[in-house]
Every structure is written in C-alpha cells, then in structure tokens.
Enzyme design. Structure first.
Site, PDB file in Angstrom:
ATOM      1  N   ARG A 115       0.900  -1.161   0.000  1.00 46.71           N
ATOM      2  CA  ARG A 115       0.000   0.000   0.000  1.00 46.71           C
ATOM      3  C   ARG A 115       0.930   1.200   0.000  1.00 46.71           C
ATOM      4  NH1 ARG A 115      -2.341   4.158  -0.531  1.00 46.71           N
ATOM      5  NH2 ARG A 115      -4.229   4.857   0.553  1.00 46.71           N
ATOM      6  N   HIS A 118       1.855   7.065   1.885  1.00 48.66           N
ATOM      7  CA  HIS A 118       0.791   8.071   1.818  1.00 48.66           C
ATOM      8  C   HIS A 118       0.502   8.633   3.201  1.00 48.66           C
ATOM      9  CE1 HIS A 118      -1.387   4.554   3.331  1.00 48.66           C
ATOM     10  NE2 HIS A 118      -2.306   5.385   3.761  1.00 48.66           N
ATOM     11  N   HIS A 120      -3.000  10.931   5.378  1.00 50.17           N
ATOM     12  CA  HIS A 120      -4.372  11.426   5.253  1.00 50.17           C
ATOM     13  C   HIS A 120      -4.725  12.270   6.463  1.00 50.17           C
ATOM     14  CE1 HIS A 120      -4.610   7.565   7.333  1.00 50.17           C
ATOM     15  NE2 HIS A 120      -4.248   6.960   6.210  1.00 50.17           N
ATOM     16  N   GLU A 124      -5.485   6.655  11.651  1.00 46.85           N
ATOM     17  CA  GLU A 124      -5.761   5.298  11.142  1.00 46.85           C
ATOM     18  C   GLU A 124      -5.451   4.276  12.223  1.00 46.85           C
ATOM     19  OE1 GLU A 124      -4.062   4.277   7.291  1.00 46.85           O
ATOM     20  OE2 GLU A 124      -3.210   2.440   8.116  1.00 46.85           O
ATOM     21  N   HIS A 163       2.922   6.936   6.066  1.00 49.08           N
ATOM     22  CA  HIS A 163       3.144   5.533   6.419  1.00 49.08           C
ATOM     23  C   HIS A 163       3.002   4.622   5.203  1.00 49.08           C
ATOM     24  CE1 HIS A 163      -1.112   6.582   7.030  1.00 49.08           C
ATOM     25  NE2 HIS A 163      -1.393   5.377   6.566  1.00 49.08           N
ATOM     26  N   GLU A 186     -11.053   6.243   0.867  1.00 45.83           N
ATOM     27  CA  GLU A 186      -9.775   5.663   0.475  1.00 45.83           C
ATOM     28  C   GLU A 186      -9.197   6.313  -0.778  1.00 45.83           C
ATOM     29  OE1 GLU A 186      -7.654   4.107   2.513  1.00 45.83           O
ATOM     30  OE2 GLU A 186      -7.331   2.528   1.062  1.00 45.83           O
TER      31      GLU A 186
END
Ligand code: MN
Ligand code: MN
Length: 404
Positions: A115, A118, A120, A124, A163, A186
């Site tokens: 993944r 990124h 946000h 999380e 992360h 997402e």
C-alpha cells in the site's frame, strides 16, 4: 421458474399442509409471520437468500417498535477495487448513513504487495485479520517506526503521519482499517506518486538537490496505490542507521493482553491506557461462546462501530421513546450503535462469535445494566421492577461483559 409458476408452486405447498404460516422461521422459504395471527406468506417478488440471512428483519421480535435507522451494512455489498498488488473496499457514511464518527476499510495485500507511501487527514487504527505485514512511518519530529505485525495485532498512525504497509511471506495479509471520520474516503489519501507527478521538475531538482535525470522515470500514479514488489528482507534489514524510534510505538499486540474472561466468553480492551498513541480510537475485541451473550449495556462516551469477524449474532438496540430494533450479523458485516443507546449481542450460531467494538475516543467505557441495578438501593429497584428479594440478591455487582 417464472414468478407466476413460483407463486403457483408456493400455493400448492401451502394447500398441501406445509406449515408455512405457523412455523415461519422453520419454513422453507421463511415467511414473514412470527406466529398464527401475525403477518402472512410472501408470494413474491422476494429475495430469499437475503430474507433467510436476516430473520430479525423478516420476523422481528414483538418487542421491536418504531423507526430506528439502519445499523448494519455488509462489506459484501461494496465494490472490490482490484489492483496489481491486492484489493480494497470500504464502508463509510456513504454506505451506512448513520456512521458519522468512523469509517472502515477492508484491505488485502498479496505477498510483497505494497500500500503506497501516503498520509491522510484522519487517524488510522488497524486490526490484523490474516497473515503478516510490515508497516513503516515517520513522525513530524523525524522519529521513525518499522515493525512486523500478525493476526490480533494493531497499529495506529496519527492524522497526517506518513506511512506504508507491505504484505509479507507466505501469503501477504488482510486487515481492517478504521478511521476517526465517517466521511473518510480511500480515494482521497495523499499519495507519494500523485504528488511527485504534480510538482514541476525544476522544483524537484531545487528541493532534493539532485539532477533532473532522477525524476524522468516517475511512475504513473495509477500503477501504484496497491502494487507488487519483491519481499523485503528481515525486519533488521529495514532499520535505518542513526534513526531515532518514535517515543510512543505505533503497533500493539492486542490479543497478547489478558482478556476479561467469563464462562460465556472473553473481552480484550485496548485504549490509550495500554496503547498510548491511540488517542482517537478505543476498541474491544469480543468473543462469545455459542449460547452466550454480550450483556445489556450502553456506552457513556460515544457511538460504537462494529466489525464482525466470525460466527453469527443478533443485536437488539433500544433508542428511548419506545423505539427498539433487532439486526442479524455475520462475518464481514459492519454494525453501529448510536451514542448512549442500550444494546445486547447474542451468539445465534454454533461456533464462537468474534467481533470488534470501536469508539472514537481515547478511552473505552461501558455501563452495565445489571451492575447499575446491583449497586442501587434494592427498595428503589424493586419499586420500579417488582423483583423478588432473591432476584435482587442474585444481581452481579461485578461487571460481566459476556454472560453464559
Ligand atoms: Mn493509511
Ligand atoms: Mn457495546
């Protein structure tokens, strides 16, 4: 079979003496009648697999009443977004309208699948469901973090902290991500490849102090997000020389904690008291043996967002003002209990039931109906409920989250 033919067939079954209206739950297909004098058959059109999976909607207990909004949504009713390194799907306020405080993502990374790096706007929190993963992050003070996690482990990345996640051998991983905002999407995270593609090359040269040739092979962002890569070496090989670790570790072994155990099941509670970095998500992992029940209770701090891991269960929710509604759940479902509403969860299957309760809060809290009554002057309780002295004495003063 056409609808007309199917209707004829159903009428023939009824005429032939099958107990369609008197034993609705046992009938095949199930009919919307909880007993003689209630409801009737459903000649169709109807969706029998859905009706069968939701017996508490087809035949609600007679104690249900009012118009409580929908509190259940299945990940199976969401689109799977497939990438070269795995897949992802999400249940947010767009799918489950009442879920304003929390959104969830279910993700699979194949062995080596990454993944993309990124960040946000939301914090999380994650629960590992299957396999192993390597996670990495760097905080705003330049502390770094890298760890390997397996089933029953958690991680927490504060809002804005960059992360990555990578699936490890032998078969990658699957996990649940929980975000402290129901509107999370997402598709709106800040992606490394996306930003690089939208920075003028001379700005990249100026910023990194290296030649322009270094930026000629930047990937198309659509090929990243979740993409395959070689498996990394051991954890030690991914430690950065000279780096200072984050002061509050971003991972936690939830199921290595001692649970609150009773005859009916177990509860593991993880909040910031044992996992200090987790300032906005508190969680309980609940395991209920067949026939057991998560006791009647409510939460005095915030809404509850659930993820159903295995087994089958039924939840009844009381919303005050005479309103009450019952829902059935199975693996892959999301459940929701609005702030302060009374509720219970029964195991309705023949295997242990496991689900997660999550709260947008730094601490876990619940109020037990039984403990409240046991610690209130008995005459006062008896004046309300008419309990016998013996019933009063049997009330447990110690909280029992799962009753047999
Ligand atoms: Mn993330
Ligand atoms: Mn609860």
């Amino acid at each position: 079979m056409t609808m007309f033919n199917r209707r004829d067939a159903l009428m023939a079954i009824t005429a032939g003496g099958a107990a369609v209206t008197t034993a609705a739950q046992a009938a095949d297909p199930p009919q919307p009648s909880r007993g003689p004098g209630f409801g009737g058959t459903d000649p169709g059109p109807r969706n029998i697999p859905l009706d069968t999976a939701q017996p508490s909607l087809l035949n609600p207990p007679s104690t249900d009443s009012g118009t409580i909004p929908n509190l259940r949504f299945s990940f199976s009713d969401t689109p799977m977004k497939q990438y070269t390194g795995g897949w992802t799907r999400q249940v947010t306020a767009r799918e489950l309208g009442i879920s304003k405080s929390i959104a969830g993502v279910n993700m699979r990374l194949n062995a080596g699948g990454i993944r993309e790096l990124h960040w946000h706007k939301q914090a999380e929190w994650a629960f590992m469901l299957y396999g192993t993963a390597r996670i990495s992050a760097v905080d705003e003070q330049g502390h770094n973090f890298v760890d390997d996690v397996g089933p029953g482990d958690l991680w927490y990345f504060p809002a804005g902290i960059p992360h990555s996640i990578q699936g490890l051998a032998a078969d990658g991983c699957e996990f649940l991500l929980v975000f402290d905002d129901g509107e999370f999407d997402e598709d709106s995270t800040f992606l490394l490849s996306d930003w690089f593609k939208h920075i003028p090359p001379d700005v990249l040269v100026k910023n990194f102090g290296v030649g322009a040739e270094n930026f000629r092979n930047l990937p198309d962002p659509s090929t990243r997000y979740i993409f395959p890569a070689p498996l990394p070496g051991g954890l030690d090989s991914d430690r950065i020389a000279g780096a200072t670790p984050v002061p509050r570790i971003f991972s936690h072994h939830m199921t290595a904690q001692a649970p609150i155990a009773s005859r009916g099941g177990k509860v593991w509670i993880t909040d910031s008291s044992v996992f200090p970095i987790s300032q906005s998500i508190a969680a309980a992992l609940v395991e209920i043996e067949p026939g057991g029940m998560r006791e009647l209770h409510w939460h005095p701090n915030t809404d509850e967002w659930q993820y159903w891991i295995s087994g089958k269960g039924r939840m009844g929710v009381f919303a005050s003002h005479g309103q009450s509604r019952t829902f059935d759940f199975s693996a892959g479902d999301v459940g929701y209990v609005p702030f302060a509403m009374g509720h219970y969860v029964e195991n309705t299957g023949d295997t242990p039931l496991r689900f997660l309760e999550m709260f947008k809060s730094s601490y876990y809290a619940d109020v037990s109906l039984e403990q409240w009554l046991a610690l209130t002057p008995p005459e006062l309780v008896q004046a309300h409920l008419g309990f016998s002295d013996a019933a009063m004495q049997s009330l447990r003063k110690t909280k029992t989250p799962v009753v047999p």
